[in-house]
Design an enzyme around this catalytic site. Structure first.
Site, PDB file in Angstrom:
ATOM      1  N   TYR A 141      86.343  98.511  42.094  1.00 20.54           N
ATOM      2  CA  TYR A 141      87.041  98.270  40.826  1.00 20.54           C
ATOM      3  C   TYR A 141      86.950  96.810  40.374  1.00 20.54           C
ATOM      4  CZ  TYR A 141      89.177 102.898  41.468  1.00 20.54           C
ATOM      5  OH  TYR A 141      89.389 104.244  41.648  1.00 20.54           O
ATOM      6  N   LYS A 191      83.998 105.505  55.103  1.00 26.95           N
ATOM      7  CA  LYS A 191      82.808 106.353  54.983  1.00 26.95           C
ATOM      8  C   LYS A 191      81.714 105.638  55.769  1.00 26.95           C
ATOM      9  CE  LYS A 191      80.554 109.864  53.153  1.00 26.95           C
ATOM     10  NZ  LYS A 191      80.766 111.239  53.625  1.00 26.95           N
ATOM     11  N   ASP A 223      85.915 112.041  53.419  1.00 27.90           N
ATOM     12  CA  ASP A 223      85.788 113.451  53.020  1.00 27.90           C
ATOM     13  C   ASP A 223      86.594 114.349  53.963  1.00 27.90           C
ATOM     14  OD1 ASP A 223      83.924 112.388  54.751  1.00 27.90           O
ATOM     15  OD2 ASP A 223      82.240 113.577  54.054  1.00 27.90           O
ATOM     16  N   ASP A 247      92.804 105.390  45.967  1.00 23.07           N
ATOM     17  CA  ASP A 247      93.220 105.879  44.653  1.00 23.07           C
ATOM     18  C   ASP A 247      93.188 107.413  44.656  1.00 23.07           C
ATOM     19  OD1 ASP A 247      93.830 106.004  41.996  1.00 23.07           O
ATOM     20  OD2 ASP A 247      91.970 105.135  41.260  1.00 23.07           O
ATOM     21  N   ASP A 251      96.534 110.257  45.176  1.00 26.94           N
ATOM     22  CA  ASP A 251      96.844 111.282  44.171  1.00 26.94           C
ATOM     23  C   ASP A 251      96.852 112.658  44.821  1.00 26.94           C
ATOM     24  OD1 ASP A 251      96.992 109.420  42.154  1.00 26.94           O
ATOM     25  OD2 ASP A 251      95.733 110.554  40.760  1.00 26.94           O
TER      26      ASP A 251
END
Ligand code: NAD
Length: 366
Positions: A141, A191, A223, A247, A251
């Site tokens: 970001y 990851k 994942d 992020d 959620d």
């Protein structure tokens, strides 16, 4: 005591839920004898409409001169054109960077009163009580180069994921310290099978794991973590992740709690210490919910619980924070439900009515 608080409602349901957070703060002031001086400012889409840019000097001054910041959310279809030069989210990212709040702390707790409102089976969500720590000021970001350019072979868009060892270490430390005060388990999410940033992340996590030998450390690929959050959510204690993964996972984790409208967050510059004073940014985890904005039906609980985190971590008011959380617990126990957590066919209360009930519960306890 006297405190100065910046209030930035933002766009969509941001101001609607923040208004209720402010009312709860004022109720705490009356019940416990504190004075909260509130200074309001613009950020995001409303700031673009009024001033042409999403973060103006006046708002930056508010960030610098107040004890803490209570924020709503920014963004919406009005400012969403793909070729827009200025975007509400630029204001949000610039605010976080300006404040240096690299650790976003999102507690996810399942209220037994709401088990029936969740889309997941009660036996799966039973006992869920976790904290997701998301790195907030680095990674995809923020890092450069980023942007779009025309080439003979068509448009190229690029974003960069970059982390320094220091950025990784400081946010992982927040996770380890939080785990120490809880069930002593830390899940480091990466990851590492694909990304270089993640391999550095895992190396730093393993090194800190030796230092924090009292904490059980597990490394989980992002994942796999996305699956396990739904399969075995109660097994997580503290999850720490980089910005983008955090992020998305936070959620997802909010679904466990029945609605994202319930969940608060604190963005801090270090390890949170209840009872001490240090600055911070407090916001519900949800966005501006354009689909329900202006209808008075948004759930204000996420903002109200963000106020609880704010008084505890930025103002040193531990008892007051607990009083807000207890009031929320009581009101949910009385079956007060906003539309997002109401059972099909059952009635629901408005945003303001939910605020009224929580304010009344605080006043009664005080
Ligand atoms: P959202 O969080 O705004 O909404 C997702 C869904 O949850 C919607 O159906 C919405 O009605 C519901 N919801 C969210 N908060 C609720 C509440 N308090 N009470 C009841 N229901 C609630 O996410 P989105 O729809 O993906 O994004 C909408 C806008 O918000 C976009 O412009 C996005 O960029 C922005 N956004 C901002 C932030 C932020 O400012 N921190 C965070 C996320 C999204």
């Amino acid at each position: 005591m006297e405190f100065n608080i910046a209030v930035l409602g933002g766009d969509g349901i941001g101001p609607e839920v923040t208004d209720q957070g402010v009312r709860v703060l004022e109720a705490v002031g009356r019940a416990f004898g504190h004075n909260f001086n509130l200074s309001y400012g613009d950020i995001g889409g409303i700031s673009i409409d009024k001033h042409g840019i999403p973060l103006i000097d006046h708002t930056i001054e508010l960030l610098d001169t107040n004890d803490a910041v209570l924020f709503g959310a920014v963004g919406g279809p009005k400012w969403d054109a793909p070729d827009a030069k200025v975007r509400p989210e630029q204001g949000l990212l610039a605010m976080r960077a300006h404040m240096g709040v690299f650790a976003n702390i999102r507690p996810v707790k399942v209220y037994p009163q709401l088990a029936e409102s969740s889309v997941l089976k009660p036996e799966v969500i039973d006992g869920v009580d976790m904290v997701v720590v998301r790195e907030l000021t680095g990674g995809l970001y923020y890092a450069e180069p980023r942007g779009r350019r025309e080439t003979p072979n068509g448009i190229i868009a690029e974003d960069t994921m970059r982390y320094t060892e220091g950025e990784i270490e400081r946010v992982l430390r927040v996770g380890f310290e939080l785990a120490r005060g809880r069930r002593k388990k830390l899940t480091s999410v990466d990851k590492a099978n694909v990304l270089e940033c993640s391999r550095l992340w895992r190396t730093v996590a393993a090194r800190l794991g030796e230092e924090y030998s009292d904490i059980e450390l597990e490394h989980v690929l992002v994942d796999a973590c996305a699956m396990q959050l739904i399969q075995r959510p109660a097994s997580f204690d503290v999850i720490v992740s980089e910005n983008t993964f955090g992020d998305i996972l936070s959620d997802e984790a909010s679904v466990l709690a029945a609605s994202m409208g319930l969940l608060p967050s604190a963005s801090l510059t270090g390890v949170p210490v209840a009872g001490q004073r240090s600055g911070g940014l407090y916001e519900p985890i949800h966005g501006t919910a354009p689909d329900i904005a202006g209808r008075g039906i948004a759930n204000p609980t996420g903002s109200i619980l963000s106020v609880a985190m704010m008084v505890r971590y930025s103002l040193g008011l531990t008892e007051e924070g607990a009083a807000i959380e207890l009031a929320v617990d009581r009101v949910l126990g009385q079956n007060a439900r906003t539309a997002d957590i109401a059972l099909p066919g059952a009635g629901h209360v408005s945003t303001k009515e939910m605020g009224d009930l929580i304010v009344a519960a605080i006043e009664k306890a005080g």
